[in-house]
Scaffold this active site. Structure first.
Site, short mmCIF file in Angstrom:
data_model
loop_
_atom_site.label_atom_id
_atom_site.label_comp_id
_atom_site.label_asym_id
_atom_site.label_seq_id
_atom_site.Cartn_x
_atom_site.Cartn_y
_atom_site.Cartn_z
N GLY A 1 68.19 13.49 23.48
CA GLY A 1 67.50 14.61 22.85
C GLY A 1 68.21 15.93 23.05
CB ILE B 1 67.31 19.65 27.35
CG1 ILE B 1 66.70 20.91 26.73
CG2 ILE B 1 67.83 19.96 28.75
CD1 ILE B 1 65.46 21.43 27.46
CG ASP C 1 65.83 9.61 23.32
OD1 ASP C 1 64.99 9.41 22.41
OD2 ASP C 1 66.12 10.75 23.72
CG ASN C 2 61.50 6.87 21.04
OD1 ASN C 2 62.08 7.96 21.05
ND2 ASN C 2 60.20 6.77 20.81
CG LEU D 1 65.18 15.89 30.53
CD1 LEU D 1 66.61 16.00 30.00
CD2 LEU D 1 64.70 17.26 30.99
CB ALA E 1 61.43 18.29 31.44
CE1 TYR F 1 55.24 19.12 25.31
CE2 TYR F 1 55.05 21.51 25.39
CZ TYR F 1 55.78 20.37 25.60
OH TYR F 1 57.06 20.44 26.08
CE LYS G 1 56.25 18.07 28.73
NZ LYS G 1 57.41 17.30 29.23
#
Length: 321
Positions: A11, A13, A32-33, A74, A115, A147, A151
């Site tokens: 992604g 970052i 990662d997907n 992340l 993250a 969101y 987090k």
């Protein structure tokens, strides 16, 4: 040499973090997907491995965590439009996926580097925000806050696992990271959305009156912070803001991009509700206090906004091979 698992490694970052770690001599696995196109240049390294799968896949996650010394987590759904249209997906990925990783890290004593986001502070008006400032959020029926809440819950879990299971952890809160290959044009955050319009000669839409402010952090500065926090044990058990300290309004950003790229597009204004729908709420000011990270690991952002914007625009102007 450390064995490092980077979730979301293909992604925005993550691709930079993988690159920096490999250059520093570490063994890196990216999970990662998404398509690996942002990390394809790393495939030639014998210290890089790419696994295309979801963080919701418990078996693959547990296997990769067990093979690692450090997990830099992340992976997340972090697109504001998706907060509004896909709140269930946002919560499932950002909560359930993170908990699978957290639990396995705790069982194996692996360092967990998380993250988080500046959005956990919500609309607290008392800026700049220290890491221990109060969170001020809107109601749960406003999807915009799913969101932020997800987090923040994982931050709570980090402290809980640290206290009860001796989990070694670090929390990072990003403040508006931007730069080359940070997002596909027209998607994600404000700079790639603006840049798509600038490059195509379209009107550039500023949401609201454009007076809302942010602090924009260049990708290489942010990556340097992530790598240092991940490798320095002085950071363990704490939360760190990662951001620049120059407050810039969205209208000022649009004008700065226009100047940096020599564009002549028109700037137009639209209400937030017209763009995101009624279940979105903007944050007037988002400014970090970065004294903690400077005190602990000596990091601060050094890339001026005009320089970072110029480098970003030049990257996206280049024809893709």
């Amino acid at each position: 040499m450390k064995r490092v698992l980077v979730t979301g490694g293909a992604g925005s970052i993550g691709s930079y973090v993988c690159e920096y770690l490999i250059k520093a001599g570490h063994q890196v696995t990216a999970l990662d997907n998404a398509s690996p196109y942002k990390v394809e240049h790393l495939f030639e390294s014998d210290r890089f491995r790419f696994v295309q799968d979801s963080i919701l896949g418990q078996e693959v996650v547990e296997r990769l965590v067990d093979q690692s010394d450090i997990v830099i987590h992340l992976a997340a759904i972090a697109d504001p439009k998706r907060y509004v249209t896909e709140p269930l997906n946002v919560l499932n990925v950002n909560l359930k996926g993170s908990l699978i990783i957290l639990d396995r890290c705790a069982r194996g004593g692996k360092k967990f580097v998380f993250a988080s986001t500046s959005e956990v502070m919500g609309r607290n008006p008392n800026v700049p925000w220290k890491e221990d400032a109060d969170r001020v959020l809107g109601p749960p029926n406003i999807n915009r806050w799913c969101y932020s809440t997800g987090k923040a819950l994982i931050e709570h879990y980090c402290y809980a696992y640290g206290q009860q299971e001796n989990l070694p952890f670090v929390i990072m809160r990003f403040f508006n990271v931007y730069g080359p290959r940070c997002d596909d044009l027209g998607q994600g955050r404000v700079i790639p959305i603006f840049l798509e319009k600038f490059l195509h000669g379209d009107d550039v839409v500023v949401h609201g009156d454009g007076k809302q402010t942010r602090c924009f952090t260049y990708i290489e500065d942010a990556t340097d912070a992530v790598v240092k926090l991940s490798l320095d044990d002085a950071a363990l058990g704490s939360c760190f803001n990662i951001g620049a300290n120059l407050e810039t309004s969205i209208l000022e950003l649009a004008k700065a991009m226009k100047e940096a790229g020599g564009f002549d597009n028109n700037l137009v204004f639209k209400p937030h509700a017209e763009v995101f729908g009624k279940s979105y709420e903007d944050i007037p000011r988002r400014i970090p206090d970065v004294s903690h990270i400077k005190d602990v690991i000596g990091w601060e952002a050094t890339t001026p906004l005009d320089q970072g914007l110029k480098q970003t625009i030049d990257f996206y102007r280049k024809p893709k091979a």
